[in-house]
Write a protein that holds these residues in place. Structure first.
Motif, PDB file in Angstrom:
ATOM      1  N   ILE A 182      10.503 -26.376  -6.442  1.00  9.68           N
ATOM      2  CA  ILE A 182       9.377 -27.398  -6.832  1.00  9.68           C
ATOM      3  C   ILE A 182       8.348 -26.534  -7.606  1.00  9.68           C
ATOM      4  O   ILE A 182       7.984 -25.573  -7.273  1.00  9.68           O
ATOM      5  N   THR A 183       7.805 -27.329  -8.552  1.00  8.60           N
ATOM      6  CA  THR A 183       6.812 -26.409  -9.559  1.00  8.60           C
ATOM      7  C   THR A 183       5.571 -27.378  -9.467  1.00  8.60           C
ATOM      8  O   THR A 183       5.438 -28.606  -9.786  1.00  8.60           O
ATOM      9  N   ALA A 184       4.387 -26.711  -9.222  1.00  7.63           N
ATOM     10  CA  ALA A 184       2.985 -27.362  -9.330  1.00  7.63           C
ATOM     11  C   ALA A 184       2.275 -26.728 -10.798  1.00  7.63           C
ATOM     12  O   ALA A 184       2.172 -25.449 -10.686  1.00  7.63           O
ATOM     13  N   ARG A 185       1.726 -27.579 -11.700  1.00  9.72           N
ATOM     14  CA  ARG A 185       0.968 -26.872 -12.581  1.00  9.72           C
ATOM     15  C   ARG A 185      -0.318 -27.850 -12.926  1.00  9.72           C
ATOM     16  O   ARG A 185      -0.248 -29.043 -12.777  1.00  9.72           O
ATOM     17  N   VAL A 186      -1.389 -26.909 -12.928  1.00 10.61           N
ATOM     18  CA  VAL A 186      -2.742 -27.756 -13.218  1.00 10.61           C
ATOM     19  C   VAL A 186      -2.834 -28.642 -14.425  1.00 10.61           C
ATOM     20  O   VAL A 186      -2.189 -27.984 -15.387  1.00 10.61           O
ATOM     21  N   HIS A 209       2.429 -22.736  -9.318  1.00 11.39           N
ATOM     22  CA  HIS A 209       2.924 -22.655  -8.395  1.00 11.39           C
ATOM     23  C   HIS A 209       4.546 -22.818  -8.447  1.00 11.39           C
ATOM     24  O   HIS A 209       4.882 -24.111  -8.706  1.00 11.39           O
ATOM     25  N   THR A 210       5.287 -21.990  -8.054  1.00  9.07           N
ATOM     26  CA  THR A 210       6.833 -22.491  -8.077  1.00  9.07           C
ATOM     27  C   THR A 210       7.601 -21.834  -6.562  1.00  9.07           C
ATOM     28  O   THR A 210       7.203 -20.553  -6.254  1.00  9.07           O
ATOM     29  N   GLU A 211       8.339 -22.440  -5.914  1.00 11.00           N
ATOM     30  CA  GLU A 211       9.131 -21.898  -4.936  1.00 11.00           C
ATOM     31  C   GLU A 211      10.286 -23.049  -4.539  1.00 11.00           C
ATOM     32  O   GLU A 211      10.283 -24.018  -5.106  1.00 11.00           O
ATOM     33  N   LYS A 212      11.168 -22.457  -3.792  1.00 14.17           N
ATOM     34  CA  LYS A 212      12.188 -23.170  -3.387  1.00 14.17           C
ATOM     35  C   LYS A 212      12.008 -24.694  -2.860  1.00 14.17           C
ATOM     36  O   LYS A 212      11.205 -24.627  -1.944  1.00 14.17           O
ATOM     37  N   TRP A 213      12.586 -25.598  -3.225  1.00 12.76           N
ATOM     38  CA  TRP A 213      12.416 -26.931  -2.622  1.00 12.76           C
ATOM     39  C   TRP A 213      12.618 -26.793  -0.837  1.00 12.76           C
ATOM     40  O   TRP A 213      11.976 -27.500  -0.247  1.00 12.76           O
ATOM     41  N   LEU A 255       2.050 -30.495   1.863  1.00 12.02           N
ATOM     42  CA  LEU A 255       0.971 -31.411   1.873  1.00 12.02           C
ATOM     43  C   LEU A 255      -0.028 -31.210   0.987  1.00 12.02           C
ATOM     44  O   LEU A 255      -0.718 -31.949   0.319  1.00 12.02           O
ATOM     45  N   ALA A 256      -0.418 -29.658   0.746  1.00 13.57           N
ATOM     46  CA  ALA A 256      -1.612 -29.453  -0.201  1.00 13.57           C
ATOM     47  C   ALA A 256      -1.290 -29.704  -1.622  1.00 13.57           C
ATOM     48  O   ALA A 256      -2.026 -30.150  -2.400  1.00 13.57           O
ATOM     49  N   ILE A 257       0.127 -29.657  -2.128  1.00 17.72           N
ATOM     50  CA  ILE A 257       0.454 -29.989  -3.206  1.00 17.72           C
ATOM     51  C   ILE A 257       0.422 -31.163  -3.470  1.00 17.72           C
ATOM     52  O   ILE A 257       0.136 -32.106  -4.606  1.00 17.72           O
TER      53      ILE A 257
END
Length: 425
Positions: free
Chosen positions: A92-96, A113-117, A126-128
């Motif tokens: 899962i990847t989150a980018r601004v 931010h990237t980390e394993k789902w 929940l934050a993402i």
């Protein structure tokens, strides 16, 4: 449930799709021809399907590809295997979103931010999810680029049955890649996002329930005369004294802090109440000016005459006290007491018996959970109600002193029976 949905896909009513139009244009036999003869040039095969509605061989091949993509997208076996791989290996990847850096500063940990789902903890998920909802970041759930992506495309190609390097196989390989990029990856994203949200919400509700249980089952201080302080600075500290049974005996408001700084008056009031009612415990709310109030109480206790009983000060969580103060229940219990004083009564009583007092407050208002407003409110309410009921029935109640809200939580006692018991008592 997801497997059932996969099996139902071919029969699910849907709007007119590109594949439907391609079939209407007679292009399904072209797809079958490409699948059966891998060495033939797809473009050559497509020339036989040019009509008024299909202008060029390219249009014919596009239609054949649309049919193939829809068939792959409705293949329950393929979807199940892809989902298993994605659940194990996806990241899962989150980018601004560009330009949202200042507005979303509190989410700065997730700007890149990237980390394993499968391993992301619920609080980060929940934050993402909240950052995405507030349109600060974009979320992507996809196979790992280096190893994962070729693997899932290979699985799609294997389902078609790539046999070699003929012109038909090359076209089908491209179609497999297209099917993943356009159709299957989106389907997997929706499935994994739904599962992530469910998993995170369940964990958040479980944390809330566990914290709630700990709070309700906190050791009671017991039936001892207690002075409750609801700290405040500008509006003053509200004082309430309750006896061993929780009955309200006395109230006052003191102003030991800015702007009045009436420390002398506050000290005299507290000493007078402690001596008059033989106070054993002092419950201090943990809100604004809590530490200052604790210091004031410590100074007051030092001033008590030598040999006289000294009350024990205790910091008490005041979460939900203001909600109780303004509630219909509080106005029925204390019709002639100011709303601000009712909070001090609640603070004093929740030291004597946390369970008996906290059952009067909507569990969600006690606020001992994370992201409580993001989770499914029906599920949260149901879980918290169950926790309250479990705790009350595990501890038991004193029929001679229990309030209506407490009696109502006893299994087998309805609200009307609880009211009748209190009325008769």
């Amino acid at each position: 449930k997801s497997v059932l949905e996969d099996l139902y896909l071919p029969f699910k009513p849907k709007r007119r799709t590109k594949a439907m139009i391609a079939r209407e244009n007679g292009l399904e036999p072209l797809l079958r021809a490409i699948l059966s003869n891998r060495n033939a040039e797809p473009v050559k095969l497509a020339e036989a399907y040019i009509t008024e509605t299909v202008a060029t061989p390219k249009d014919a091949l596009t239609g054949a590809r649309d049919i193939l993509v829809e068939e792959l997208g409705e293949n329950a076996s393929l979807l199940g295997r892809l989902r298993d791989v994605m659940q194990r290996e996806a990241v899962i990847t989150a980018r601004v979103i560009q330009g949202k850096e200042a507005e979303g500063a509190k989410f700065s940990d997730y700007f890149d931010h990237t980390e394993k789902w499968s391993a992301i903890p619920s609080h980060r998920a929940l934050a993402i999810l909240r950052a995405s909802k507030e349109e600060i970041v974009t979320i992507d759930i996809a196979p790992e680029a280096e190893a994962g992506l070729p693997r899932v495309i290979g699985m799609v190609a294997a389902e078609i049955g790539i046999q070699g390097s003929g012109a038909g196989d090359v076209w089908l390989q491209d179609a497999a890649r297209w099917a993943w990029n356009i159709k299957l990856s989106l389907s997997m994203f929706v499935d994994l996002m739904t599962e992530l949200r469910r998993r995170a919400h369940d964990a958040a509700i479980e944390v809330f329930a566990r914290n709630m249980r700990d709070l309700l089952l906190a050791a009671p201080a017991g039936p001892r005369a207690t002075l409750g302080i609801d700290p405040g600075i500008r509006t003053g500290c509200k004082i309430a004294v309750v006896d061993q049974t929780g009955k309200l005996l006395d109230t006052a408001t003191i102003y030991p802090f800015q702007p009045r700084m009436d420390v002398r008056g506050a000290t005299d009031t507290l000493i007078g109440m402690i001596r008059k009612h033989n106070i054993a415990l002092i419950a201090i709310g943990n809100g604004t000016a809590s530490r200052e109030s604790e210091k004031l109480v410590a100074d007051v206790i030092k001033l008590l005459p030598a040999g006289s009983p000294r009350p024990t000060p205790v910091i008490v969580s005041e979460a939900g006290a203001s909600v109780y103060s303004a509630s219909e229940l509080a106005s029925l219990e204390f019709p002639d007491v100011d709303v601000s004083i009712r909070g001090a009564v609640s603070i004093a009583r929740r030291l004597q018996d946390p369970l008996a007092e906290l059952v009067k407050i909507d569990p969600k208002s006690i606020g001992v959970g994370q992201y409580q407003h993001d989770v499914n409110q029906t599920d949260l309410a149901k879980q918290l109600e169950a926790v309250v009921e479990d705790c009350v029935n595990a501890v038991g109640v004193d029929l001679n002193t229990a309030s209506v809200p407490l009696l109502t939580r006893v299994s087998g006692l309805s609200g009307s029976v609880a009211k009748a018991v209190v009325r008769w008592r």
